[in-house]
Write a protein that holds these residues in place. Structure first.
Motif, mmCIF file in Angstrom:
data_model
loop_
_atom_site.group_PDB
_atom_site.id
_atom_site.type_symbol
_atom_site.label_atom_id
_atom_site.label_comp_id
_atom_site.label_asym_id
_atom_site.label_seq_id
_atom_site.Cartn_x
_atom_site.Cartn_y
_atom_site.Cartn_z
ATOM 1 N N ASP A 22 -19.700 -3.126 -9.003
ATOM 2 C CA ASP A 22 -19.333 -3.791 -9.512
ATOM 3 C C ASP A 22 -18.258 -3.840 -8.032
ATOM 4 O O ASP A 22 -17.408 -5.189 -8.238
ATOM 5 C CB ASP A 22 -17.333 -3.128 -9.983
ATOM 6 N N VAL A 23 -17.681 -3.119 -7.291
ATOM 7 C CA VAL A 23 -16.890 -2.757 -6.383
ATOM 8 C C VAL A 23 -17.586 -4.201 -4.731
ATOM 9 O O VAL A 23 -16.663 -4.515 -3.729
ATOM 10 C CB VAL A 23 -15.935 -1.348 -5.842
ATOM 11 N N PHE A 24 -18.802 -3.719 -4.875
ATOM 12 C CA PHE A 24 -19.890 -4.115 -3.763
ATOM 13 C C PHE A 24 -19.295 -5.473 -4.187
ATOM 14 O O PHE A 24 -19.489 -6.462 -2.874
ATOM 15 C CB PHE A 24 -21.291 -3.784 -4.065
ATOM 16 N N GLU A 25 -19.167 -6.270 -5.734
ATOM 17 C CA GLU A 25 -19.502 -7.778 -5.255
ATOM 18 C C GLU A 25 -18.528 -8.562 -4.374
ATOM 19 O O GLU A 25 -18.382 -9.852 -4.378
ATOM 20 C CB GLU A 25 -18.930 -8.335 -7.366
ATOM 21 N N PHE A 64 -9.193 -3.270 -13.998
ATOM 22 C CA PHE A 64 -10.342 -2.701 -14.896
ATOM 23 C C PHE A 64 -9.948 -4.135 -15.570
ATOM 24 O O PHE A 64 -9.165 -4.107 -16.007
ATOM 25 C CB PHE A 64 -11.006 -1.790 -14.959
ATOM 26 N N LEU A 65 -10.677 -4.887 -16.474
ATOM 27 C CA LEU A 65 -10.405 -5.778 -17.137
ATOM 28 C C LEU A 65 -10.655 -5.185 -18.617
ATOM 29 O O LEU A 65 -11.468 -3.929 -19.195
ATOM 30 C CB LEU A 65 -11.783 -6.442 -17.457
ATOM 31 N N LYS A 66 -9.562 -5.388 -19.346
ATOM 32 C CA LYS A 66 -9.197 -3.795 -20.347
ATOM 33 C C LYS A 66 -10.349 -4.767 -21.354
ATOM 34 O O LYS A 66 -11.386 -5.745 -21.652
ATOM 35 C CB LYS A 66 -7.827 -4.762 -20.914
ATOM 36 N N GLY A 67 -10.576 -3.990 -22.522
ATOM 37 C CA GLY A 67 -12.218 -4.281 -23.075
ATOM 38 C C GLY A 67 -13.706 -4.452 -22.804
ATOM 39 O O GLY A 67 -14.744 -4.434 -23.224
ATOM 40 N N GLY A 89 -1.070 -3.864 -0.902
ATOM 41 C CA GLY A 89 -2.334 -5.022 -0.644
ATOM 42 C C GLY A 89 -3.322 -4.571 -2.014
ATOM 43 O O GLY A 89 -2.650 -3.866 -2.297
ATOM 44 N N TYR A 90 -3.529 -5.764 -1.864
ATOM 45 C CA TYR A 90 -4.621 -6.284 -2.986
ATOM 46 C C TYR A 90 -5.564 -6.847 -2.561
ATOM 47 O O TYR A 90 -5.932 -7.855 -1.333
ATOM 48 C CB TYR A 90 -4.554 -6.778 -3.775
ATOM 49 N N ASN A 91 -7.090 -6.849 -3.040
ATOM 50 C CA ASN A 91 -8.345 -7.565 -3.144
ATOM 51 C C ASN A 91 -8.719 -8.498 -4.284
ATOM 52 O O ASN A 91 -8.762 -6.963 -5.288
ATOM 53 C CB ASN A 91 -9.106 -6.540 -2.051
ATOM 54 N N THR A 92 -9.750 -9.520 -4.374
ATOM 55 C CA THR A 92 -9.829 -9.325 -5.635
ATOM 56 C C THR A 92 -11.368 -10.043 -5.437
ATOM 57 O O THR A 92 -11.407 -10.897 -4.846
ATOM 58 C CB THR A 92 -9.064 -10.147 -6.693
ATOM 59 N N ASN A 93 -12.484 -9.352 -6.378
ATOM 60 C CA ASN A 93 -13.367 -11.105 -6.755
ATOM 61 C C ASN A 93 -13.281 -12.191 -6.667
ATOM 62 O O ASN A 93 -12.503 -12.732 -7.633
ATOM 63 C CB ASN A 93 -14.090 -10.155 -7.436
ATOM 64 N N ARG A 94 -13.991 -12.576 -5.960
ATOM 65 C CA ARG A 94 -13.683 -14.357 -5.579
ATOM 66 C C ARG A 94 -14.115 -15.360 -7.206
ATOM 67 O O ARG A 94 -13.517 -16.003 -7.413
ATOM 68 C CB ARG A 94 -13.923 -15.155 -4.691
ATOM 69 N N TYR A 96 -12.765 -14.164 -9.454
ATOM 70 C CA TYR A 96 -11.378 -13.782 -11.003
ATOM 71 C C TYR A 96 -10.034 -14.531 -9.881
ATOM 72 O O TYR A 96 -9.087 -14.186 -10.878
ATOM 73 C CB TYR A 96 -11.050 -12.559 -11.031
ATOM 74 N N TRP A 97 -10.414 -15.314 -9.059
ATOM 75 C CA TRP A 97 -9.001 -15.400 -8.161
ATOM 76 C C TRP A 97 -8.876 -17.242 -9.187
ATOM 77 O O TRP A 97 -9.553 -17.389 -10.116
ATOM 78 C CB TRP A 97 -10.142 -16.488 -7.027
ATOM 79 N N GLY A 98 -7.541 -17.147 -9.200
ATOM 80 C CA GLY A 98 -7.119 -18.036 -9.544
ATOM 81 C C GLY A 98 -6.583 -18.140 -11.062
ATOM 82 O O GLY A 98 -6.341 -19.020 -11.963
ATOM 83 N N LYS A 99 -6.318 -16.598 -11.697
ATOM 84 C CA LYS A 99 -6.473 -16.639 -13.109
ATOM 85 C C LYS A 99 -5.205 -15.658 -13.398
ATOM 86 O O LYS A 99 -4.688 -15.527 -14.668
ATOM 87 C CB LYS A 99 -7.515 -15.884 -13.521
ATOM 88 N N GLY A 100 -4.406 -15.374 -12.408
ATOM 89 C CA GLY A 100 -2.726 -14.422 -12.500
ATOM 90 C C GLY A 100 -3.529 -12.860 -12.305
ATOM 91 O O GLY A 100 -2.752 -12.301 -12.629
ATOM 92 N N TYR A 101 -5.232 -12.520 -12.495
ATOM 93 C CA TYR A 101 -5.618 -11.221 -12.461
ATOM 94 C C TYR A 101 -4.494 -10.442 -11.069
ATOM 95 O O TYR A 101 -4.119 -9.434 -11.855
ATOM 96 C CB TYR A 101 -6.709 -10.947 -12.695
ATOM 97 N N THR A 102 -4.803 -11.142 -10.122
ATOM 98 C CA THR A 102 -3.821 -9.969 -8.487
ATOM 99 C C THR A 102 -2.539 -10.238 -8.841
ATOM 100 O O THR A 102 -1.996 -9.258 -8.433
ATOM 101 C CB THR A 102 -4.703 -10.867 -7.325
#
Length: 169
Positions: A22-25, A64-67, A89-94, A96-102
């Motif tokens: 998952d991280v490699f993504e 981690f996404l719950k569930g 610092g933070y870094n998110t799989n693209r 999931y961008w724009g969804k408020g997770y970060t």
């Protein structure tokens, strides 16, 4: 020290080697890496090496996404003795961008550092070209402090950057 944080949609906890795919993504995605300080990862082996090298005092969490258990990003909040604050610092799989997770994860890490580490002063920066990262910081309450530069760890590239602070009493 509790290294597990639960939010409305996420669980933040340390990464393990089992999370490497998952991280490699995102660490292997040139678009995500464009303004990040680390070099682009080329394979899962490099990701596993990085995960096994993470020191406890780095306070690094996977998002981690719950569930579902899918890791969609990571972040850290660790003390910077030079600046005398806790650097976020933070870094998110693209995907999931724009969804408020970060923002959700960043706020949770700040609260965790406040409660668990007694942190009151925080710092963060982003490449000026990465405006979305600046919006995350603003939503977390950070205020602009100054312009400067940030570079990749290997020195291969330098970006014009904005630096922010946050003080919680």
């Amino acid at each position: 020290m509790n290294r597990r944080i639960e939010t409305q949609r996420l669980i933040l906890r340390p990464l393990t080697e089992q999370d490497a795919q998952d991280v490699f993504e995102w660490v292997g995605d040139p678009q995500v890496n464009r303004y990040m300080p680390y070099s682009l990862y080329q394979n899962i082996g490099q990701v596993k090496e990085w995960i096994s090298s993470i020191e406890e005092d780095e306070n690094l969490f996977g998002f981690f996404l719950k569930g579902q258990g899918k890791v969609i990003g990571s972040g850290d909040i660790s003390y910077d003795p030079k600046r005398k604050d806790y650097e976020l610092g933070y870094n998110t799989n693209r995907s999931y961008w724009g969804k408020g997770y970060t923002t959700e994860a960043a706020r949770a890490m700040i609260r965790w550092a406040y409660d668990e580490l007694g942190a009151r002063d925080f710092g963060a920066n982003h490449a000026n070209a990465n405006a979305a990262s600046g919006r995350v910081l603003a939503k977390c309450g950070f205020v602009f402090d100054h312009y400067g530069q940030c570079s990749r760890f290997d020195g291969s590239e330098t970006f014009e950057a904005s630096f922010y602070t946050l003080h919680l009493s």
